[in-house]
Design an enzyme around this catalytic site. Structure first.
Site: not given
Length: 351
Positions: A160, A239, A343
């Site tokens: 990520r 998420s 995130e």
């Protein structure tokens, strides 16, 4: 190039949250994108680049500056080579690549957002990451004021993460090029246990790519991870937290906390993450810290389908969302000693 003033930004995000921008430009060509970025830089105007808005948390006061929405189009196939304009809708691009008989993106179906955002976050799900198929990223470099082509090897991809995320004010992605696989309509080897189980095959096997895509869409929908205007569980950024990656000392301390709070027989999820580090599950931590599906009593709550998704139930403010996020972060840290990291990108606010 469309220009609006005091323009609402909430409708451009999947959270449907955030105040207005002083000015909103919508660019439909690469040249318009570059023009808008250069103008902002030349005038010293703060710039917010928006793609699909699926990874964005904008403060209730909005954005004082120019918001640039990238709405460019372009889907070009040359054999197994795919080039996408940054504004292409990612879910549509995945579907078209599968229809063309190419493998490599099928397990990334259903992820909301635009193609230009995928290399920034190194988007991944169900055993695939875009870093495994991206060959080049074409971007405007705000430092050199040039359009550059950056090969995969220079993108610094990680979990990520990427060079583009590490230098958020430098690059504006214009196009993304992928090297896919001609596999006679079959998928890439399945790497994710849940996907393999759902399809009744072993990990490492290939299946029809279209069937893999449909399976992933079904799995994601069951977790509220496929956009549906009528389902408030999808009014989210997917998420909200990344899975923590722990060094050996941190992991040992974590195991001790698990034994202390949950008992010596409880084994948390643990996956090798390279260099002796271990990745654990943010969803598991959240759930075991007492923040179960549907947690919350206000307008921002944890999804009823997935503990990793924080959601707007229809009347939330950004501050409502952040209050819930802070509560979750504090609760997980108090019990397990692990600090969750958000995130989504935050604009004008922070946890």
């Amino acid at each position: 190039m469309q220009e609006l003033h005091d323009a609402p930004l909430a409708p451009l995000t999947t959270f449907r949250l955030g105040g207005p921008a002083t000015r909103l430009l919508t660019a439909t060509t690469d040249a318009e994108v570059v023009e808008a970025v250069r103008e902002a830089d030349d005038s010293g105007t703060p710039l917010l680049v928006i793609g699909g808005g699926s990874n964005l948390v904008i403060g209730d006061k909005g954005f004082e500056g120019t918001a640039l929405r990238i709405a460019t189009k372009g889907f070009v196939l040359d054999g197994p080579t795919l080039e996408l304009a940054a504004g292409e809708v990612w879910t549509d691009a995945v579907a078209r690549s599968v229809e063309a008989g190419l493998a490599g993106l099928e397990c990334l179906a259903g992820i909301p957002g635009s193609a230009g955002a995928t290399p920034i976050q190194n988007v991944g799900a169900y055993g695939q990451e875009v870093s495994s198929t991206i060959t080049e990223v074409v971007a405007y470099d705000r430092r050199t004021r040039e359009t550059v082509t950056i090969p995969n090897s220079e993108c610094a991809f990680a979990y990520r993460h990427s060079r583009f995320k590490a230098e958020p004010d430098r690059f504006v992605v214009l196009r993304v090029r992928f090297g896919l696989e001609e596999a006679s309509g079959l998928s890439a080897p399945l790497k994710y246990p849940e996907t393999a189980r759902a399809m009744g095959v072993e990990e490492g096997e290939r299946v029809p790519a279209a069937a893999a895509r449909e399976t992933v869409l079904r799995l994601r929908a069951g977790k509220g991870m496929v956009l549906d205007p009528e389902d408030h569980d999808t009014w989210s950024a997917g998420s909200f937290f990344t899975n923590p990656i722990l060094d050996p000392a941190q992991f040992e301390a974590f195991l001790a906390r698990v034994a202390q709070h949950l008992g010596p027989d409880v084994t948390p999820p643990a996956f090798p993450a390279g260099e002796g580090r271990t990745k654990t599950s943010a969803a598991w931590l959240i759930d075991r810290a007492g923040f179960t599906k549907g947690y919350g009593s206000g307008p921002a709550r944890i999804s009823t389908k997935h503990t990793l998704a924080l959601t707007n139930r229809g009347a939330a403010s950004t501050e409502d969302l952040l209050a819930l996020a802070r509560e979750v972060v504090a609760g997980v840290h108090d019990i397990f000693g692990v600090t969750l990291v958000n995130e989504p990108v935050t604009v004008g606010v922070s946890l």
